[in-house]
Design a protein around this motif. Sequence first.
Motif, PDB file in Angstrom:
ATOM      1  N   ILE A   1      52.403  64.232  30.771  1.00  0.00           N
ATOM      2  CA  ILE A   1      53.379  63.691  29.829  1.00  0.00           C
ATOM      3  C   ILE A   1      54.737  63.542  30.500  1.00  0.00           C
ATOM      4  O   ILE A   1      55.450  62.545  30.289  1.00  0.00           O
ATOM      5  CB  ILE A   1      53.470  64.586  28.579  1.00  0.00           C
ATOM      6  N   LEU A   2      55.122  64.515  31.332  1.00  0.00           N
ATOM      7  CA  LEU A   2      56.380  64.397  32.064  1.00  0.00           C
ATOM      8  C   LEU A   2      56.384  63.136  32.924  1.00  0.00           C
ATOM      9  O   LEU A   2      57.353  62.375  32.941  1.00  0.00           O
ATOM     10  CB  LEU A   2      56.601  65.627  32.946  1.00  0.00           C
ATOM     11  N   ARG A   3      55.288  62.926  33.651  1.00  0.00           N
ATOM     12  CA  ARG A   3      55.167  61.722  34.469  1.00  0.00           C
ATOM     13  C   ARG A   3      55.159  60.480  33.585  1.00  0.00           C
ATOM     14  O   ARG A   3      55.768  59.453  33.929  1.00  0.00           O
ATOM     15  CB  ARG A   3      53.877  61.802  35.299  1.00  0.00           C
ATOM     16  N   GLY A   4      54.515  60.577  32.431  1.00  0.00           N
ATOM     17  CA  GLY A   4      54.436  59.430  31.544  1.00  0.00           C
ATOM     18  C   GLY A   4      55.771  59.071  30.916  1.00  0.00           C
ATOM     19  O   GLY A   4      56.022  57.897  30.635  1.00  0.00           O
ATOM     20  N   ILE A   5      56.633  60.055  30.668  1.00  0.00           N
ATOM     21  CA  ILE A   5      57.950  59.770  30.092  1.00  0.00           C
ATOM     22  C   ILE A   5      58.753  58.880  31.038  1.00  0.00           C
ATOM     23  O   ILE A   5      59.354  57.880  30.617  1.00  0.00           O
ATOM     24  CB  ILE A   5      58.702  61.080  29.797  1.00  0.00           C
ATOM     25  N   TYR A   6      58.745  59.219  32.308  1.00  0.00           N
ATOM     26  CA  TYR A   6      59.498  58.428  33.278  1.00  0.00           C
ATOM     27  C   TYR A   6      58.921  57.013  33.362  1.00  0.00           C
ATOM     28  O   TYR A   6      59.641  56.016  33.232  1.00  0.00           O
ATOM     29  CB  TYR A   6      59.436  59.102  34.650  1.00  0.00           C
ATOM     30  N   ALA A   7      57.603  56.932  33.589  1.00  0.00           N
ATOM     31  CA  ALA A   7      56.983  55.619  33.752  1.00  0.00           C
ATOM     32  C   ALA A   7      57.016  54.820  32.457  1.00  0.00           C
ATOM     33  O   ALA A   7      57.157  53.591  32.487  1.00  0.00           O
ATOM     34  CB  ALA A   7      55.543  55.796  34.234  1.00  0.00           C
ATOM     35  N   GLY A   8      56.897  55.492  31.316  1.00  0.00           N
ATOM     36  CA  GLY A   8      56.897  54.782  30.046  1.00  0.00           C
ATOM     37  C   GLY A   8      58.226  54.124  29.736  1.00  0.00           C
ATOM     38  O   GLY A   8      58.278  52.965  29.312  1.00  0.00           O
ATOM     39  N   THR A   9      59.322  54.862  29.902  1.00  0.00           N
ATOM     40  CA  THR A   9      60.632  54.249  29.670  1.00  0.00           C
ATOM     41  C   THR A   9      60.894  53.125  30.657  1.00  0.00           C
ATOM     42  O   THR A   9      61.470  52.094  30.302  1.00  0.00           O
ATOM     43  CB  THR A   9      61.743  55.310  29.777  1.00  0.00           C
TER      44      THR A   9
ATOM     45  N   LEU B   1      64.290  62.878  32.476  1.00  0.00           N
ATOM     46  CA  LEU B   1      63.348  61.915  33.037  1.00  0.00           C
ATOM     47  C   LEU B   1      63.402  60.588  32.287  1.00  0.00           C
ATOM     48  O   LEU B   1      63.221  59.513  32.893  1.00  0.00           O
ATOM     49  CB  LEU B   1      61.936  62.488  33.008  1.00  0.00           C
ATOM     50  N   ALA B   2      63.661  60.625  30.986  1.00  0.00           N
ATOM     51  CA  ALA B   2      63.812  59.387  30.228  1.00  0.00           C
ATOM     52  C   ALA B   2      65.049  58.617  30.686  1.00  0.00           C
ATOM     53  O   ALA B   2      65.026  57.379  30.801  1.00  0.00           O
ATOM     54  CB  ALA B   2      63.898  59.691  28.724  1.00  0.00           C
ATOM     55  N   ILE B   3      66.144  59.321  30.974  1.00  0.00           N
ATOM     56  CA  ILE B   3      67.358  58.669  31.472  1.00  0.00           C
ATOM     57  C   ILE B   3      67.085  58.016  32.824  1.00  0.00           C
ATOM     58  O   ILE B   3      67.437  56.854  33.065  1.00  0.00           O
ATOM     59  CB  ILE B   3      68.502  59.692  31.588  1.00  0.00           C
ATOM     60  N   SER B   4      66.440  58.750  33.703  1.00  0.00           N
ATOM     61  CA  SER B   4      66.163  58.210  35.028  1.00  0.00           C
ATOM     62  C   SER B   4      65.192  57.032  34.952  1.00  0.00           C
ATOM     63  O   SER B   4      65.370  56.024  35.645  1.00  0.00           O
ATOM     64  CB  SER B   4      65.594  59.316  35.923  1.00  0.00           C
TER      65      SER B   4
END
Length: 433
Positions: free
Chosen positions: A95-103, A151-154
């Motif tokens: 999910i952490l990885r998905g937050i970055y890639a998703g945004t 991670l969402a900001i980045s």
Amino acid sequence: MLREPRLSVSSNTSLRVAAAWRVLRFSQSMRLFSFSSPTAAAPDGADQAASVPRTRVLWLSCMAHALHDGYTDMIYALLPVWQADFGLNYAALAILRGIYAGTMAMLQLPAGRVARTLGTRTTLAVGTCLAALGYAVAGMSGTLLGLCVALAISGSGSSTQHPLASGAVSRAYGRNARGPLSVYNFSGDLGKSALPAAISILITVMPWRHALWAMSIIGILVAAVIALFLPSVPRTALSTEGASTHSSNGSRSGFPLLLTIGVLDTAVRMGLLTFLPFLLKAKGISPPMMGTALALVFIGGAAGKFVCGWLGARVGVIGTVLATEGGTAALILAVIWLPLALAMIVLPLLGAMLNGTSSVLYGTVPELTPVERTERAFALFYTGTIASGALSPVVYGLLGDRIGVHGATIATAITALAIFPLALALRPHLRAK
């Protein structure tokens, strides 16, 4: 062709006039060979942006691509650290990885609209700064929620890079952009190789939070360079001749198949990379060698883009896709069962197979799309593949929690083999070209 005039004046004056005339004729001759000349670069008017310093556009775009792709894949080296620090299971890590890639995936199309208002340079510089600040915030976060927000900001900052940097290169080079775009694509693999290796080394000599602050400083510097030196590239259209040729060769009917193959190929790649650190950790790899192992995969991936581009031109798109996906499935199983030393040896070849398919698919997008929709098709292709990169690790993570790391990794190999019938279905659409 101008003729040299006959002058009946003094000897000194004649010599000066003759010398000036030779300089004029030399400059006219050199103009025929000037790479930046509108006549040489775009004899049919295709490259109206010839006056732009194209080399600077290319290299600054490559710099942005290397940084943002490095930031994206740097997460893989941090997952084991975050697991130990926050006590996370595999699904939470995915999910952490998905937050970055998703945004990053969801905001690519909006980033293009923002760039039409603020300009490419400003939007890309601000996005790069946001990507860097996101990692700085991650270094200050003391909770899992704070890490997710960071991670969402980045990821939102990194959403500006692919559509804007590739668009700038395309507009700067016009119909001659295929070669420069391949250099641009390769630069992303350099960042994927360098930054995960760098963060793996840094977290062995300092706390991981301090290491993230150090990496964020690099991003701030790159953002400043983009803001100061990236030229403004006008939005120009292709010539009528080029547009009609492209449209006549384009076929939209095969694009959904191509996109589906790209989505599954990305799922294989991201799913495997999510579990690879844990597979190697179970084999007894040391933390410094973990960064080396990931670097071997990404360096192999960079080489795979070149090799598969050459292979695709000779074997064909379908033959190359079948070879790379079959090789990916076989090498995934090899990494699972081989001892650490042998697994390290096959990692570069595995990386070549993982990334080779994507380079072939990316180059096929213009062939299956009418010219007036090429930019939107690339945006959809990027969005679809990046969304797959965000969601597929979550799916594989949930699967890993149920059947274990080895079982979920075998599932990625099965997904690679599932591409075979789709590639065969795509063949008729490419034969018409």
